[in-house]
Scaffold this active site. Structure first.
Site, short mmCIF file in Angstrom:
data_model
loop_
_atom_site.label_atom_id
_atom_site.label_comp_id
_atom_site.label_asym_id
_atom_site.label_seq_id
_atom_site.Cartn_x
_atom_site.Cartn_y
_atom_site.Cartn_z
N HIS A 26 3.93 0.10 -0.41
CA HIS A 26 4.44 1.20 -1.23
C HIS A 26 5.91 1.46 -0.87
CE1 HIS A 26 0.08 1.63 -1.12
NE2 HIS A 26 0.18 2.19 -2.32
N ASP B 165 4.17 -0.58 -4.74
CA ASP B 165 3.66 0.36 -5.74
C ASP B 165 4.33 1.73 -5.64
OD1 ASP B 165 1.88 -1.71 -6.07
OD2 ASP B 165 0.08 -0.49 -5.81
ZN LIG Z 1 -0.21 3.74 -6.52
#
Ligand SMILES: [Zn+2]
Length: 259
Positions: A208, A62
């Site tokens: 991430h 992400d």
């Molecule tokens: Zn996010």
């Protein structure tokens, strides 16, 4: 009977009906899948893991693309022939469209993670859809196809909002079943061992690609998962759909937004 259309990416007919794919380019029928344990009929627009007993996992990243770290991650995914899914932030896509192009060229899937990463549960319907549409448009400009799944920042989207997004944009909300909490920066070794230790068949793994230790964790995470017999699929593929990049997508004409 469960409504597959609401559960997963949707049949070709559902997508075509929403104007998301050109008529005549319907998806091949996905294999019938059972309702996941964690997705009740109330939450059928929401997916946290794929209902499979196969040793398949989906790595998801992400908040990118990040100008330096995402290309590093792409290099090591390519070296290991691993496909992942990137839930991108729209304004980052607009800044780094070439990185998104590279993701798609190398077989990865793009998911929608909103334009500016707000807490969507605090926004009204029109604002939520604007966040998603702006991002889909940026992705379309970069790679000529649009995301078919979304992930809300912080996982924050109410049940009624998830139903609304599925209804208005035919996008299921993709959450996760494995969270190594890499954003707390516990160190690359901890991130890798959490991912390998918590993986189960059908797991959707949250990470991430904007944190250097996360990228550094990936070789050990991928190698550990591989040694445990896991193979890697994108989110669409793990849910029984065809590779999204093999499809021809187009944006809905004149998307109208109303509250
Ligand atoms: Zn996010």
């Amino acid at each position: 009977m469960l409504d597959r259309r609401n559960l997963i990416l949707g049949s070709g007919a559902a997508l075509a009906g929403a104007g998301l794919i050109a008529p005549g380019r319907a998806l091949a029928a996905g294999t019938q899948i059972a309702l996941p344990q964690d997705v009740s009929t109330e939450r059928r627009n929401t997916v946290t893991a794929a209902p499979t007993r196969a040793r398949l996992v989906a790595l998801t990243f992400d908040d990118g693309p990040h100008p330096r770290l995402t290309p590093q991650l792409l290099d090591l995914l390519k070296a290991r022939r691993v496909r992942a899914t990137f839930f991108v932030i729209g304004r980052n896509v607009a800044r780094y469209p070439d990185i998104v192009k590279r993701m798609v060229d190398e077989g990865h899937e793009i998911g929608n993670h909103t334009w500016r990463h707000p807490v969507l549960s605090q926004l009204g319907t029109a604002s939520v859809l604007r966040e998603l549409d702006r991002t889909s448009e940026a992705v379309y400009r970069a790679v000529q196809r649009i995301p078919v799944t979304m992930r809300p920042p912080y996982g924050a989207l109410s049940a009624s909002q998830r139903a609304m997004v599925a209804r208005e944009r035919e996008m299921p909300t993709i959450l996760w079943s494995v969270d190594p909490e890499d954003w707390r920066r516990p160190g690359a070794e901890v991130v890798a061992s959490r991912i390998v230790g918590r993986a189960r068949p059908g797991a959707i793994i949250l990470s991430h690609d904007i944190h250097a230790p996360t990228v550094r964790a990936m070789p050990a995470a991928i190698d550990g998962l591989s040694e445990a017999g896991y193979r890697f699929a994108t989110v669409s593929m793990i849910l029984g759909q065809r590779d999204w990049s093999k499809l021809r997508w187009r944006l809905p004409g004149a998307a109208r937004v109303s509250d």
